[in-house]
Design an enzyme around this catalytic site. Sequence first.
Site, mmCIF file in Angstrom:
data_model
loop_
_atom_site.group_PDB
_atom_site.id
_atom_site.type_symbol
_atom_site.label_atom_id
_atom_site.label_comp_id
_atom_site.label_asym_id
_atom_site.label_seq_id
_atom_site.Cartn_x
_atom_site.Cartn_y
_atom_site.Cartn_z
ATOM 1 N N ASN A 14 0.807 -1.129 -0.056
ATOM 2 C CA ASN A 14 -0.001 0.032 0.084
ATOM 3 C C ASN A 14 0.716 1.345 -0.114
ATOM 4 O OD1 ASN A 14 -1.732 1.839 0.412
ATOM 5 N ND2 ASN A 14 -2.361 1.376 2.736
ATOM 6 N N LYS A 16 0.137 4.355 -0.344
ATOM 7 C CA LYS A 16 -0.340 5.669 0.415
ATOM 8 C C LYS A 16 -0.097 6.728 -0.492
ATOM 9 C CE LYS A 16 -0.158 3.393 4.776
ATOM 10 N NZ LYS A 16 0.097 3.348 6.268
ATOM 11 N N HIS A 100 -9.338 1.358 4.983
ATOM 12 C CA HIS A 100 -8.348 1.509 5.582
ATOM 13 C C HIS A 100 -8.338 2.725 6.833
ATOM 14 C CE1 HIS A 100 -3.934 2.605 6.698
ATOM 15 N NE2 HIS A 100 -3.511 1.671 5.777
ATOM 16 N N GLU A 102 -6.427 4.799 7.983
ATOM 17 C CA GLU A 102 -6.212 6.163 7.762
ATOM 18 C C GLU A 102 -7.514 7.045 7.301
ATOM 19 O OE1 GLU A 102 -2.632 5.637 5.577
ATOM 20 O OE2 GLU A 102 -1.723 5.012 7.488
ATOM 21 N N GLU A 172 -5.033 -4.630 10.807
ATOM 22 C CA GLU A 172 -4.055 -3.579 10.811
ATOM 23 C C GLU A 172 -4.375 -3.030 12.163
ATOM 24 O OE1 GLU A 172 -2.064 -2.526 7.006
ATOM 25 O OE2 GLU A 172 -4.015 -1.162 7.067
ATOM 26 N N GLY A 178 3.037 2.490 10.826
ATOM 27 C CA GLY A 178 3.773 3.579 10.641
ATOM 28 C C GLY A 178 4.492 4.062 11.797
ATOM 29 N N SER A 218 3.730 -1.875 10.226
ATOM 30 C CA SER A 218 5.112 -1.965 10.665
ATOM 31 C C SER A 218 5.766 -3.386 10.020
ATOM 32 C CB SER A 218 5.495 -1.807 11.906
ATOM 33 O OG SER A 218 5.476 -0.334 12.209
HETATM 34 P P1 13P Z 1 3.251 0.790 7.615
HETATM 35 O O1 13P Z 1 3.832 -0.881 7.073
HETATM 36 O O2 13P Z 1 4.092 1.739 7.139
HETATM 37 O O3 13P Z 1 3.314 0.220 9.053
HETATM 38 O O4 13P Z 1 1.764 0.683 6.909
HETATM 39 C C1 13P Z 1 0.833 -0.141 7.242
HETATM 40 C C2 13P Z 1 -0.252 0.088 6.378
HETATM 41 O O5 13P Z 1 -1.071 0.817 6.871
HETATM 42 C C3 13P Z 1 -0.655 -0.782 5.180
HETATM 43 O O6 13P Z 1 -1.882 -0.568 4.738
#
Ligand code: 13P
Length: 255
Positions: A14, A16, A100, A102, A172, A178, A218
Amino acid sequence: MRKSTGRRFLLAGNWKMHATRPETTALIDGIKEAAAKARDRDVLVAPPFTALETAARALVGTTIGLAAQNLHTEPKGAFTGEIAGEMLKDVGCGWVIVGHSERRQYCNETNELVRLKIDAALRAGLTPIVCIGETLREREADNTLPVIERQVREGLAGLSRDAVKNLVIAYEPVWAIGTGKTATPEQAEEAHGAIRRLLREFAGETGAESIRILYGGSVKADNVDALMAQPNIDGALVGGASLDTTAFSRIIAFQ
Ligand code: 13P
């Protein structure tokens, strides 16, 4: 495919809000070799909307799948700034990330909206990757399982068994995204096992066994092996490390 579960691993990047078109081509070139070698697993990337067409071209001749990061609930109409599932299908996507954390956090997406988006994705012929997961506060209050149960129950409400069987779920934990703080393999497996048991209600016993549940938060080259060794973890949804082709290649090639 894993003999023990019958499920194929899925490693998904992903991206982003990262990657221009030239960066997209370079990111895809950098993982082609690893993906070609990973015959027993599926690999996909989810670039931003503006790079999807470039990605679709770069992916010709590979087995890497293409996902979008979001979609609108309607197939067309007066929704300025939105993108429909049909458009994603047209540009070459086979998959779409839905709900997601976010988007839940910054765009106020609710379980109800997630449900409508899953419906819209399925209508457009896309496989939804449905994201769920608890915040740090919810985990510390011992609310992890109730929170993810509610996300599943409300997000999948009213879907047919066949529709549910076609989903991919991504667990997640928000506190792991992150932050460099990965869930331990045991913490992740506990959640994945609970999700799979719950999915039996929606897809039946054998249906639930066939659904892939990815872990995200992560995931890195140095923790992927232990996570993938858990019986109910069927792949990874990778953010930051998917923007580094060496790291993502190693994740694709996990042992
Ligand atoms: P990270 O791998 O940067 O922690 O992000 C995970 C994520 O949100 C994948 O959709």
